[in-house]
Scaffold this motif. Structure first.
Motif, PDB file in Angstrom:
ATOM      1  N   LEU A  18      16.965  37.402  30.610  1.00  0.00           N
ATOM      2  CA  LEU A  18      18.446  37.780  30.712  1.00  0.00           C
ATOM      3  C   LEU A  18      18.575  38.998  31.638  1.00  0.00           C
ATOM      4  CD1 LEU A  18      21.258  37.428  30.035  1.00  0.00           C
ATOM      5  CD2 LEU A  18      21.012  39.192  28.136  1.00  0.00           C
ATOM      6  N   ARG A  19      17.727  40.194  31.357  1.00  0.00           N
ATOM      7  CA  ARG A  19      17.576  41.060  32.318  1.00  0.00           C
ATOM      8  C   ARG A  19      17.138  40.787  33.914  1.00  0.00           C
ATOM      9  NH1 ARG A  19      14.957  43.648  27.938  1.00  0.00           N
ATOM     10  NH2 ARG A  19      12.817  43.535  29.080  1.00  0.00           N
ATOM     11  N   ILE A  20      16.564  39.877  34.021  1.00  0.00           N
ATOM     12  CA  ILE A  20      15.978  39.325  35.368  1.00  0.00           C
ATOM     13  C   ILE A  20      17.238  38.817  36.180  1.00  0.00           C
ATOM     14  CG2 ILE A  20      14.497  37.886  36.572  1.00  0.00           C
ATOM     15  CD1 ILE A  20      12.277  38.361  34.532  1.00  0.00           C
ATOM     16  N   PHE A  21      17.960  37.917  35.029  1.00  0.00           N
ATOM     17  CA  PHE A  21      18.917  37.402  35.708  1.00  0.00           C
ATOM     18  C   PHE A  21      20.256  38.120  36.034  1.00  0.00           C
ATOM     19  CE2 PHE A  21      23.264  35.413  34.676  1.00  0.00           C
ATOM     20  CZ  PHE A  21      23.386  34.470  35.669  1.00  0.00           C
ATOM     21  N   LEU A  22      20.479  38.919  35.237  1.00  0.00           N
ATOM     22  CA  LEU A  22      21.454  40.080  35.438  1.00  0.00           C
ATOM     23  C   LEU A  22      21.120  41.075  36.811  1.00  0.00           C
ATOM     24  CD1 LEU A  22      22.649  41.164  31.646  1.00  0.00           C
ATOM     25  CD2 LEU A  22      23.835  39.799  33.528  1.00  0.00           C
ATOM     26  N   ALA A  23      19.952  41.342  36.761  1.00  0.00           N
ATOM     27  CA  ALA A  23      19.463  42.279  38.045  1.00  0.00           C
ATOM     28  C   ALA A  23      19.673  41.289  39.084  1.00  0.00           C
ATOM     29  CB  ALA A  23      18.177  42.313  37.979  1.00  0.00           C
ATOM     30  N   LEU A  24      19.276  40.084  39.324  1.00  0.00           N
ATOM     31  CA  LEU A  24      19.495  39.185  40.431  1.00  0.00           C
ATOM     32  C   LEU A  24      21.016  39.170  40.723  1.00  0.00           C
ATOM     33  CD1 LEU A  24      16.702  36.625  40.023  1.00  0.00           C
ATOM     34  CD2 LEU A  24      17.011  38.563  41.665  1.00  0.00           C
ATOM     35  N   ALA A  25      21.791  38.684  39.817  1.00  0.00           N
ATOM     36  CA  ALA A  25      23.272  38.692  39.952  1.00  0.00           C
ATOM     37  C   ALA A  25      23.714  39.980  40.655  1.00  0.00           C
ATOM     38  CB  ALA A  25      23.953  38.056  38.676  1.00  0.00           C
TER      39      ALA A  25
END
Length: 177
Positions: A18-25
């Protein structure tokens, strides 16, 4: 047979994904915003925006962070017996009040120099005082609640196994025939 030190392949934890996804977003949204700036702003507005951002970084790193560090060091040096959560509430309260006061100070100054009285309506100074009063009350109640919840409660009228009275310990009545 597997060796004892063989490891299973690790799968990332759901929180990490989730953190990786939010960082990329977030990176994608920042990129979209940066690409859209030259099409929406002219060169003078871009220079003004960059100047404002540089001033914000200087204000944060040159004023807010040192004051926060001094407030935390002052709490530690004075021997504050507050629990860590209460000390964090106190520091957060001071920093929130300082930031709102800074913004309100700018509005009060702009209001005193405004040529159009309808541009900046409102009693900013009075509202700032009410804000500080409410902020202090809310912080005091929260700190009191956290400090009160952290204390062990003494049990009244309890006798220990040897017959002496104690404020703590076993709460069963010691009855002798």
């Amino acid at each position: 047979m597997k060796p004892l030190n063989a490891r299973r392949p690790r799968r990332p934890a759901p929180g990490r994904l989730l953190r990786i996804f939010l960082a990329l977003a977030g990176i994608a949204l920042i990129g979209n915003g940066l690409l859209g700036l030259p099409t929406q702003l002219g060169p003078p507005q871009l220079v003004g925006l960059l100047t404002w951002l540089a001033a914000a970084v200087l204000l944060h790193d040159g004023v807010i962070v040192p004051l926060s560090t001094l407030a935390g060091a002052g709490l530690a040096r004075t021997g504050s017996r507050l629990r860590p959560v209460s000390a964090a509430i106190l520091r957060g309260t001071l920093m929130t009040g300082a930031a709102v006061s800074l913004v309100t100070g700018i509005l009060i100054k702009a209001q005193s120099e405004a040529r159009n009285i309808s541009a900046l309506e409102g009693d900013y100074a009075g509202r700032l005082l009410w804000f500080w009063a409410a902020l202090i009350i809310v912080a005091a109640v929260a700190i009191y609640a956290f400090e009160r919840a952290g204390r062990p409660r003494a049990v009244v009228g309890v006798r220990s196994a040897d017959g002496t009275r104690s404020g703590r310990g076993d709460n069963r009545q010691n009855t002798r025939p």
